[in-house]
Every structure is written in structure tokens, then in C-alpha cells.
Design a protein around this motif. Structure first.
Motif, PDB file in Angstrom:
ATOM      1  N   CYS A 121      -1.567  70.579  -2.421  1.00 45.99           N
ATOM      2  CA  CYS A 121      -0.482  69.588  -2.496  1.00 45.99           C
ATOM      3  C   CYS A 121      -0.703  68.586  -3.629  1.00 45.99           C
ATOM      4  CB  CYS A 121      -0.383  68.840  -1.172  1.00 45.99           C
ATOM      5  SG  CYS A 121      -1.782  67.737  -0.866  1.00 45.99           S
ATOM      6  N   GLY A 122      -1.892  68.582  -4.215  1.00 43.67           N
ATOM      7  CA  GLY A 122      -2.209  67.604  -5.259  1.00 43.67           C
ATOM      8  C   GLY A 122      -3.066  66.467  -4.746  1.00 43.67           C
ATOM      9  N   GLY A 123      -3.179  66.352  -3.408  1.00 44.89           N
ATOM     10  CA  GLY A 123      -3.946  65.239  -2.829  1.00 44.89           C
ATOM     11  C   GLY A 123      -5.416  65.267  -3.220  1.00 44.89           C
ATOM     12  N   CYS A 124      -5.986  66.477  -3.328  1.00 48.29           N
ATOM     13  CA  CYS A 124      -7.409  66.558  -3.703  1.00 48.29           C
ATOM     14  C   CYS A 124      -7.602  66.036  -5.125  1.00 48.29           C
ATOM     15  CB  CYS A 124      -7.912  67.993  -3.586  1.00 48.29           C
ATOM     16  SG  CYS A 124      -8.231  68.498  -1.889  1.00 48.29           S
ATOM     17  N   LEU A 143      -9.143  60.778  -8.614  1.00 45.18           N
ATOM     18  CA  LEU A 143      -8.741  59.508  -9.248  1.00 45.18           C
ATOM     19  C   LEU A 143      -9.065  58.319  -8.354  1.00 45.18           C
ATOM     20  CD1 LEU A 143      -5.265  60.567 -10.649  1.00 45.18           C
ATOM     21  CD2 LEU A 143      -7.375  60.265 -11.929  1.00 45.18           C
ATOM     22  N   ASP A 144      -9.035  58.556  -7.033  1.00 47.06           N
ATOM     23  CA  ASP A 144      -9.300  57.470  -6.083  1.00 47.06           C
ATOM     24  C   ASP A 144     -10.754  57.016  -6.063  1.00 47.06           C
ATOM     25  OD1 ASP A 144      -6.792  56.933  -5.196  1.00 47.06           O
ATOM     26  OD2 ASP A 144      -6.942  58.056  -3.323  1.00 47.06           O
ATOM     27  N   THR A 145     -11.589  57.658  -6.876  1.00 48.45           N
ATOM     28  CA  THR A 145     -12.968  57.152  -6.980  1.00 48.45           C
ATOM     29  C   THR A 145     -12.974  55.802  -7.722  1.00 48.45           C
ATOM     30  OG1 THR A 145     -13.231  58.524  -8.949  1.00 48.45           O
ATOM     31  CG2 THR A 145     -14.179  59.387  -6.915  1.00 48.45           C
ATOM     32  N   HIS A 146     -11.783  55.409  -8.203  1.00 45.66           N
ATOM     33  CA  HIS A 146     -11.608  54.117  -8.895  1.00 45.66           C
ATOM     34  C   HIS A 146     -12.642  53.960 -10.015  1.00 45.66           C
ATOM     35  CE1 HIS A 146      -8.531  53.146  -6.070  1.00 45.66           C
ATOM     36  NE2 HIS A 146      -9.349  53.326  -5.053  1.00 45.66           N
ATOM     37  N   GLU A 147     -13.430  52.864  -9.947  1.00 44.98           N
ATOM     38  CA  GLU A 147     -14.375  52.643 -11.055  1.00 44.98           C
ATOM     39  C   GLU A 147     -15.470  53.716 -11.087  1.00 44.98           C
ATOM     40  OE1 GLU A 147     -15.480  49.623  -7.837  1.00 44.98           O
ATOM     41  OE2 GLU A 147     -13.704  50.572  -8.664  1.00 44.98           O
ATOM     42  N   GLY A 148     -15.657  54.431  -9.931  1.00 48.42           N
ATOM     43  CA  GLY A 148     -16.617  55.542  -9.897  1.00 48.42           C
ATOM     44  C   GLY A 148     -16.234  56.623 -10.902  1.00 48.42           C
ATOM     45  N   LEU A 149     -14.943  56.702 -11.217  1.00 48.72           N
ATOM     46  CA  LEU A 149     -14.482  57.691 -12.197  1.00 48.72           C
ATOM     47  C   LEU A 149     -15.121  57.428 -13.567  1.00 48.72           C
ATOM     48  CD1 LEU A 149     -12.571  60.143 -12.439  1.00 48.72           C
ATOM     49  CD2 LEU A 149     -10.767  58.563 -13.132  1.00 48.72           C
ATOM     50  N   LEU A 150     -15.386  56.154 -13.847  1.00 48.39           N
ATOM     51  CA  LEU A 150     -16.035  55.833 -15.133  1.00 48.39           C
ATOM     52  C   LEU A 150     -17.443  56.426 -15.173  1.00 48.39           C
ATOM     53  CD1 LEU A 150     -14.894  52.101 -15.505  1.00 48.39           C
ATOM     54  CD2 LEU A 150     -13.917  54.140 -16.585  1.00 48.39           C
ATOM     55  N   GLY A 188     -12.166  70.320  -0.532  1.00 46.02           N
ATOM     56  CA  GLY A 188     -11.037  70.008   0.345  1.00 46.02           C
ATOM     57  C   GLY A 188     -10.761  71.117   1.352  1.00 46.02           C
ATOM     58  N   SER A 189     -10.001  70.755   2.384  1.00 47.89           N
ATOM     59  CA  SER A 189      -9.762  71.662   3.520  1.00 47.89           C
ATOM     60  C   SER A 189      -9.140  72.993   3.111  1.00 47.89           C
ATOM     61  CB  SER A 189      -8.789  71.016   4.513  1.00 47.89           C
ATOM     62  OG  SER A 189      -9.216  69.763   4.881  1.00 47.89           O
ATOM     63  N   CYS A 190      -8.226  72.985   2.129  1.00 50.95           N
ATOM     64  CA  CYS A 190      -7.517  74.234   1.803  1.00 50.95           C
ATOM     65  C   CYS A 190      -8.468  75.243   1.165  1.00 50.95           C
ATOM     66  CB  CYS A 190      -6.336  73.961   0.874  1.00 50.95           C
ATOM     67  SG  CYS A 190      -5.148  72.809   1.544  1.00 50.95           S
ATOM     68  N   ALA A 191      -9.293  74.776   0.227  1.00 48.50           N
ATOM     69  CA  ALA A 191     -10.252  75.694  -0.394  1.00 48.50           C
ATOM     70  C   ALA A 191     -11.338  76.087   0.603  1.00 48.50           C
ATOM     71  CB  ALA A 191     -10.876  75.042  -1.627  1.00 48.50           C
ATOM     72  N   TYR A 192     -11.693  75.150   1.491  1.00 46.25           N
ATOM     73  CA  TYR A 192     -12.785  75.391   2.439  1.00 46.25           C
ATOM     74  C   TYR A 192     -12.354  76.375   3.534  1.00 46.25           C
ATOM     75  CZ  TYR A 192     -16.108  74.028   6.216  1.00 46.25           C
ATOM     76  OH  TYR A 192     -17.022  74.005   7.240  1.00 46.25           O
ATOM     77  N   MET A 193     -11.215  76.078   4.227  1.00 43.31           N
ATOM     78  CA  MET A 193     -10.836  76.935   5.364  1.00 43.31           C
ATOM     79  C   MET A 193      -9.386  77.425   5.320  1.00 43.31           C
ATOM     80  SD  MET A 193     -12.994  75.559   8.610  1.00 43.31           S
ATOM     81  CE  MET A 193     -13.032  77.196   9.301  1.00 43.31           C
ATOM     82  N   GLY A 194      -8.660  77.074   4.285  1.00 41.50           N
ATOM     83  CA  GLY A 194      -7.257  77.513   4.191  1.00 41.50           C
ATOM     84  C   GLY A 194      -6.283  76.354   4.282  1.00 41.50           C
ATOM     85  N   GLY A 195      -6.657  75.320   5.055  1.00 31.62           N
ATOM     86  CA  GLY A 195      -5.878  74.088   5.111  1.00 31.62           C
ATOM     87  C   GLY A 195      -4.446  74.289   5.590  1.00 31.62           C
TER      88      GLY A 195
END
Ligand code: SF4
Ligand code: SF4
Length: 320
Positions: free
Chosen positions: A14-17, A22-29, A91-98
Motif C-alpha cells: 500500500c506504500g505504508g512501509c 521516511l517516518d524515521t524522521h531525523e534518523g533518516l539523516l 513489513g507484514s505483506c512481505a513477511y506473511m502476505g499481509g
């Protein structure tokens, strides 16, 4: 220190992963300081042929999110496996199908019939269906083949690690990534990383009694949650007992029951079976007829217990 090469790819997702990265915020740096992103379709205009031309094993880490639902997803899973030293089902989809894996309750024909013939917004008097090859005046075009089944990544290629969640907690991704960058010894292949080795109930702060009993099941909107007592004790199905912890029990913290997106806890291979056995011990009756009528109150049990895990579970799919 040489920078790592990082790839992020999405299959049926869905794009959420990708947003969780991006949600790592400053961790992305920290991530981009330690790694060059060589492929990330949501953010970079890198073509498949560029990835196919890379030397084998030249990508240090690939985070593959999304399930494998069509021939394009499968092809890219195979290419990225070859090009990557470490391949993570992210993420769940790659791990178990989601969530896309719920399609395994239907056949491809069922899905096409609904989408191309029956849906309220469809006008398709010629009953046209997708075909993989089409000759136009401009030339032949090809679209991916839609498989009958949805697969978790590990059923298509060899996977090194799994990071669960729908989506995974961003802080957990940052921890896993920095552990890889640090060069610390990695856990054995096949380990679920970015999560804990307990169940969500072990982490949950709601009040719970030793002997939970259930006389009636409710959907979450049918009760007034007291915001303190275990959902199961209030008759609302919560998948905490059958779910690996690591998310911070964030749905329950937000006063909603856990739906199981972190997959089965250690020692359990099938979250649905684990949840059904947990519920079986709680039903407050010894009368077969009463037990049946209590169980019948559970709406869509298969979809509820296997919401994130059907293709990777013992069931795999509905036999049609
Ligand atoms: S079943 Fe849900 S609400 Fe109850 S203790 Fe477990 S996680 Fe918490
Ligand atoms: S509480 Fe359950 S459904 Fe919610 S994020 Fe955590 S594991 Fe996923």
C-alpha cells in the motif's frame, strides 16, 4: 568507512512501509549518511534495467516490502535476491502476505469477475479481461501476469531476515539498520528482527485476570470500552495473545484491539491457530450447543484471525 548500498522495493503493497522509512524522521539523516540509496521506486527514478545491470551481491541491504502477487513482483524479487548481500522481508505483506494475502480466500477468476464484471462502478459489456500481451499500432505492450495466489517473499526467494509490522515501527527499522552499519555480528538467518521475543499481552498495560472467561463476543463498536480492562475480558477479540510484541502495543494504547500485524510470537508458526486455541480456553460453557452459539458470534473468523498472515500460515489459501 565506505557507505553501504541500500535498496528499497515494493511488491503488492500500500506504500505504508515506504512511508515508515521516511517516518524515521531525523534518523533518516543517519541512514543516508551511512548508505547510498541505489534503488527506491517511490523516491528515485532508477529503472529496472539499471538494477538488472548491477553486479551480483553489489547491494548490501535490500528492504523488500509488499507481497508477491504478480510476475513483475516475482521477477524483481529474484533480481534483488541476486544483487543483494542481505535481503529483508520488510513489513507484514512481505513477511506473511499481509492484507493483500486476504485475496487467497478467492481465486483469480473470482477476483476478475468481481472487478471486471460485477462491481457497481464497472461498465464492461464486452466482458474484457486483462491480457499479458497486447498488440497496438504503436507496438506490442506487456503487463505483468496476475497470479492465482499471493505469496510471502520467502515462498519465492531465499530471505535473510524478517521485520514485521503493518507498517514496521520506524524506530525499530532505524535500530536494525544501525546494527547492520555497525558491523556487529548478525543474528542467524531467518530471524525475525526489529521486534521482541514476547507476546503483545506480555507488554500490554491493561488489567487482566488469570482466568479470562467469555460468554459473548462483541465487535469493538458494540461496547463502551472502559479503557482499562483487557479487551478479551470485555468480549472484544484482541489478537494480543497470538502476536509478537515490538510495536509498543500501539493499537491497544490507542484503545483499539490488536489485529496481529506483527505476526506470530516465538514458538508459534500459525497466528490464527494460536488465537483460536487461546479463545477456545476462554469460552465460558461446557454445553456444546451454547459453545457453538458463542463461537458463531465471531464475525468473519478467518479474516479476523488471518488478517495479516494467510499466505504464510499453515492454511496458505482457501481450497476452492
Ligand atoms: S488481549 Fe489485548 S487487551 Fe488483553 S492483555 Fe492482550 S494485548 Fe492487552
Ligand atoms: S497492536 Fe497489534 S495490530 Fe496494532 S500495531 Fe501492534 S501488532 Fe500491529
Amino acid at each position: 568507512m565506505a557507505k553501504l548500498k541500500l535498496a528499497i522495493y515494493w511488491g503488492a503493497a500500500c506504500g505504508g512501509c515506504c512511508v515508515s522509512v521516511l517516518d524515521t524522521h531525523e534518523g533518516l539523516l543517519d541512514i543516508v549518511a551511512a548508505a547510498d540509496l541505489v534503488f527506491w521506486p517511490i523516491a528515485l527514478d532508477v529503472k529496472y534495467k539499471d538494477v538488472e545491470a548491477l553486479p551480483d551481491q553489489s547491494i548490501d541491504l535490500t528492504l523488500f516490502n509488499g507481497a508477491v502477487r504478480n510476475s513483475e513482483n516475482k521477477h524483481m524479487a529474484q533480481v534483488l535476491r541476486k544483487k543483494s548481500k542481505i535481503l529483508v522481508a520488510y513489513g507484514s505483506c512481505a513477511y506473511m502476505g499481509g492484507i493483500p494475502g486476504l485475496a487467497n480466500f478467492f481465486s483469480r477468476e473470482d477476483i476478475f469477475k468481481r472487478a471486471y464484471d460485477e462491481s457497481e462502478s464497472t461498465l464492461n459489456p464486452g466482458r474484457v479481461r486483462p491480457v499479458t500481451k497486447n498488440v497496438m499500432k504503436e507496438g506490442e505492450i506487456e503487463i505483468p501476469e496476475f497470479f492465482n495466489d499471493v505469496y510471502p517473499l520467502s515462498q519465492v526467494v531465499d530471505v535473510d531476515y524478517m521485520i514485521p509490522g503493518c507498517p514496521p515501527q520506524s524506530s525499530r527499522l532505524a535500530e536494525v539498520f544501525m546494527a547492520i552499519v555497525s558491523g556487529a555480528p548478525l543474528p542467524p538467518k531467518g530471524t525475525v528482527v526489529g521486534a521482541l521475543d514476547k507476546t503483545n499481552c506480555d507488554e500490554c498495560k491493561r488489567k487482566k485476570s488469570e482466568n479470562k472467561t467469555i460468554k459473548r463476543f462483541y465487535r469493538p463498536w458494540e461496547i463502551e470500552d472502559d479503557k482499562e480492562t483487557c479487551f478479551l475480558e470485555q468480549g472484544v477479540i484482541c489478537l494480543g495473545p497470538a502476536t509478537r510484541s515490538g510495536c509498543g502495543v500501539r493499537c491497544v494504547e490507542g484503545n483499539g484491539p490488536c489485529r496481529g500485524c506483527y505476526g506470530p510470537p516465538p514458538g508459534a508458526t500459525d497466528p490464527g491457530a494460536k488465537m483460536m486455541s487461546a479463545i477456545g480456553t476462554m469460552i465460558d460453557s461446557n454445553e456444546p450447543e451454547e459453545i457453538d452459539s458463542i463461537i458463531e458470534q465471531i464475525v468473519d473468523p478467518a479474516g479476523l484471525f488471518y488478517r495479516f498472515s494467510l499466505p504464510g500460515s499453515i492454511l496458505g489459501r482457501k481450497l476452492l
